[in-house]
Motif scaffolding. Sequence first.
Motif, PDB file in Angstrom:
ATOM      1  N   GLU A  85      50.485  29.936  34.617  1.00 25.02           N
ATOM      2  CA  GLU A  85      50.080  30.357  35.966  1.00 25.02           C
ATOM      3  C   GLU A  85      50.799  31.643  36.374  1.00 25.02           C
ATOM      4  O   GLU A  85      50.230  32.492  37.054  1.00 25.02           O
ATOM      5  N   LEU A  86      52.046  31.785  35.975  1.00 27.20           N
ATOM      6  CA  LEU A  86      52.852  32.936  36.399  1.00 27.20           C
ATOM      7  C   LEU A  86      53.568  33.629  35.240  1.00 27.20           C
ATOM      8  O   LEU A  86      53.789  34.831  35.268  1.00 27.20           O
ATOM      9  N   LYS A  89      52.522  36.983  33.505  1.00 27.49           N
ATOM     10  CA  LYS A  89      52.106  38.108  34.352  1.00 27.49           C
ATOM     11  C   LYS A  89      53.178  39.200  34.306  1.00 27.49           C
ATOM     12  O   LYS A  89      54.374  38.905  34.185  1.00 27.49           O
ATOM     13  N   HIS A 122      47.835  34.160  30.365  1.00 24.27           N
ATOM     14  CA  HIS A 122      47.234  34.807  31.549  1.00 24.27           C
ATOM     15  C   HIS A 122      48.309  35.637  32.224  1.00 24.27           C
ATOM     16  O   HIS A 122      49.275  35.055  32.706  1.00 24.27           O
ATOM     17  N   TRP A 126      46.188  43.638  34.527  1.00 26.09           N
ATOM     18  CA  TRP A 126      45.622  43.287  35.835  1.00 26.09           C
ATOM     19  C   TRP A 126      46.076  44.353  36.816  1.00 26.09           C
ATOM     20  O   TRP A 126      47.269  44.699  36.827  1.00 26.09           O
ATOM     21  N   ASN A 168      42.215  40.987  33.664  1.00 29.11           N
ATOM     22  CA  ASN A 168      41.935  40.077  34.768  1.00 29.11           C
ATOM     23  C   ASN A 168      41.347  40.850  35.946  1.00 29.11           C
ATOM     24  O   ASN A 168      41.826  41.944  36.279  1.00 29.11           O
ATOM     25  N   GLU A 169      40.316  40.292  36.530  1.00 35.02           N
ATOM     26  CA  GLU A 169      39.731  40.781  37.789  1.00 35.02           C
ATOM     27  C   GLU A 169      39.478  42.288  37.810  1.00 35.02           C
ATOM     28  O   GLU A 169      40.017  43.004  38.665  1.00 35.02           O
ATOM     29  N   ASN A 214      38.455  38.115  32.374  1.00 32.35           N
ATOM     30  CA  ASN A 214      38.441  37.067  33.404  1.00 32.35           C
ATOM     31  C   ASN A 214      38.071  37.658  34.759  1.00 32.35           C
ATOM     32  O   ASN A 214      38.607  38.695  35.148  1.00 32.35           O
ATOM     33  N   GLN A 252      36.571  32.384  37.166  1.00 33.28           N
ATOM     34  CA  GLN A 252      37.684  31.634  37.761  1.00 33.28           C
ATOM     35  C   GLN A 252      37.245  30.355  38.469  1.00 33.28           C
ATOM     36  O   GLN A 252      37.856  29.315  38.329  1.00 33.28           O
ATOM     37  N   HIS A 254      37.315  29.483  41.841  1.00 31.10           N
ATOM     38  CA  HIS A 254      38.059  28.928  42.977  1.00 31.10           C
ATOM     39  C   HIS A 254      37.018  28.607  44.054  1.00 31.10           C
ATOM     40  O   HIS A 254      36.649  29.474  44.853  1.00 31.10           O
ATOM     41  N   GLU A 284      39.780  28.785  36.354  1.00 35.26           N
ATOM     42  CA  GLU A 284      40.736  28.514  37.441  1.00 35.26           C
ATOM     43  C   GLU A 284      40.127  27.565  38.482  1.00 35.26           C
ATOM     44  O   GLU A 284      40.270  27.771  39.694  1.00 35.26           O
ATOM     45  N   TRP A 326      43.033  24.817  38.208  1.00 36.40           N
ATOM     46  CA  TRP A 326      44.193  25.639  38.589  1.00 36.40           C
ATOM     47  C   TRP A 326      45.285  24.711  39.106  1.00 36.40           C
ATOM     48  O   TRP A 326      45.434  24.503  40.265  1.00 36.40           O
ATOM     49  N   TRP A 334      48.445  26.446  44.240  1.00 42.80           N
ATOM     50  CA  TRP A 334      48.761  27.674  45.001  1.00 42.80           C
ATOM     51  C   TRP A 334      48.300  27.525  46.450  1.00 42.80           C
ATOM     52  O   TRP A 334      48.943  28.075  47.350  1.00 42.80           O
TER      53      TRP A 334
HETATM   54  C1  XIL Z   1      48.001  32.888  41.657  1.00 47.05           C
HETATM   55  C2  XIL Z   1      49.042  31.802  41.477  1.00 47.05           C
HETATM   56  O1  XIL Z   1      48.410  30.551  41.466  1.00 47.05           O
HETATM   57  C3  XIL Z   1      50.036  31.886  42.606  1.00 47.05           C
HETATM   58  O2  XIL Z   1      51.074  30.957  42.402  1.00 47.05           O
HETATM   59  C4  XIL Z   1      50.596  33.291  42.702  1.00 47.05           C
HETATM   60  O3  XIL Z   1      51.415  33.371  43.827  1.00 47.05           O
HETATM   61  C5  XIL Z   1      49.496  34.316  42.796  1.00 47.05           C
HETATM   62  O4  XIL Z   1      48.596  34.156  41.715  1.00 47.05           O
HETATM   63  N1  XIL Z   1      43.357  34.600  40.452  1.00 47.05           N
HETATM   64  C6  XIL Z   1      44.166  34.710  39.339  1.00 47.05           C
HETATM   65  C7  XIL Z   1      45.446  33.980  39.307  1.00 47.05           C
HETATM   66  O5  XIL Z   1      43.762  35.308  38.334  1.00 47.05           O
HETATM   67  O6  XIL Z   1      46.425  34.662  38.541  1.00 47.05           O
HETATM   68  C8  XIL Z   1      45.973  33.722  40.678  1.00 47.05           C
HETATM   69  O7  XIL Z   1      47.129  32.880  40.554  1.00 47.05           O
HETATM   70  C9  XIL Z   1      44.924  33.060  41.539  1.00 47.05           C
HETATM   71  C10 XIL Z   1      43.724  33.964  41.680  1.00 47.05           C
END
Ligand code: XIL
Length: 378
Positions: A85-86, A89, A122, A126, A168-169, A214, A252, A254, A284, A326, A334
């Motif tokens: 998750e972190l 990065k 991941h 980015w 990413n993104e 992604n 993702q 979400h 995610e 996620w 998060w």
């Molecule tokens: C988020 C994490 O879940 C958080 O803990 C952090 O503070 C910020 O990043 N899209 C992504 C992820 O690609 O890396 C993000 O993760 C959520 C949105």
Amino acid sequence: MRRGPVPHRLTRRTLLIGAASGGFTGLIAAPRMLEARDDGATLASLASAKGLVLGAAFAEHELDKPYGPAYAQAYVRNVNSITSELAFKMSALRPNANALNFEPADRTVAFARKHALKLRAHTLIWNDDLPAWIWQLGPGEIEQLLDTHIMTMMERYRADVWAWDVVNEPIAPWDKLPGNLRKGPFLSGLGEGYIARAFRQARRHDPNTLLVLNEAQTETADDNGRVFRDSLLALLRRLKAEAVPIDAIGLQAHLRSDRRYDYGLFSGFLDEIAALGYAIHITELDVNDVALPAAIDKRDTAVAEYYSKFLTTVLAHKAVTAVTFWELADHTSWLYYEHLGKVAQSHRRPRPLLLDQSFEKKPAWSAVAKALTAMTPR
Ligand code: XIL
């Protein structure tokens, strides 16, 4: 002309820290072993039986909490892959120009090894969530950082990584740039070519691992979702025309209870990605319950329904080969942390995931189990 001091001067030496030191200094090769799993069906076993890679975002610092052992056990029972998750990065790895912090990533890798879980790394490149010093680099330095970062990460971790989120993104319509590309140091330094360059470098250093692009926000039925889908497809066509080595597209997902969904429409989008020859990973998945009833039983039922509809839709597509949530438990989401930061006193805590604060199964868990049982094998 007087030149001011450059606060974080990036030299070839600093860029190469880590690459030069190489090796797995922080890692001990643990034997691959499985801890005891439930006798009954687990989500991991249901998914494996269908050839689906089922995963969840994993944050190694949660292992240090009082509930750490239960957190670990939840992953062992429910998934066959984890996404960092972190830890992978740049914000975690490169807090400043002169240092590389591999410790969280090493710990994540060690957890995946110990429990024989696949690892999604991941993310490599980015334009968001970057330490401040990277925003100050010039084009030449950005190019060098991109190349060196990919080399460093792949040389160190490629033996343990199953899939890399290489970029990413890349899309952000609100930046109002050509192609709806997201602004940031990599785009400013290298133009759209940063995307192709990242994938080519990645393939050079790791010929065998899945390389993923992604993207977020492609799921909704509103204008925002349409612009994301159209912009992503247009980008993929341009990358395809240049034969850029991409194996899978990560979406993702979400999901949000305050947005509209049209799964017929979304299905058509998945078909278009598959027709370009890419596999699809849902990367995610969670459900923001902000617009759902406060009553927990009603909310949990509604969240389960979101999972059910979404998974039934995506798993009907053979191109979808991996699904990642996620996180697994509500209180490590998060959304939960974000909420605590804003309204510490509120009793209405987000319940976006499959397990509750005691790592007990919620209706969403059963909805996922049902969708996995019903899906056709990959
Ligand atoms: C988020 C994490 O879940 C958080 O803990 C952090 O503070 C910020 O990043 N899209 C992504 C992820 O690609 O890396 C993000 O993760 C959520 C949105």
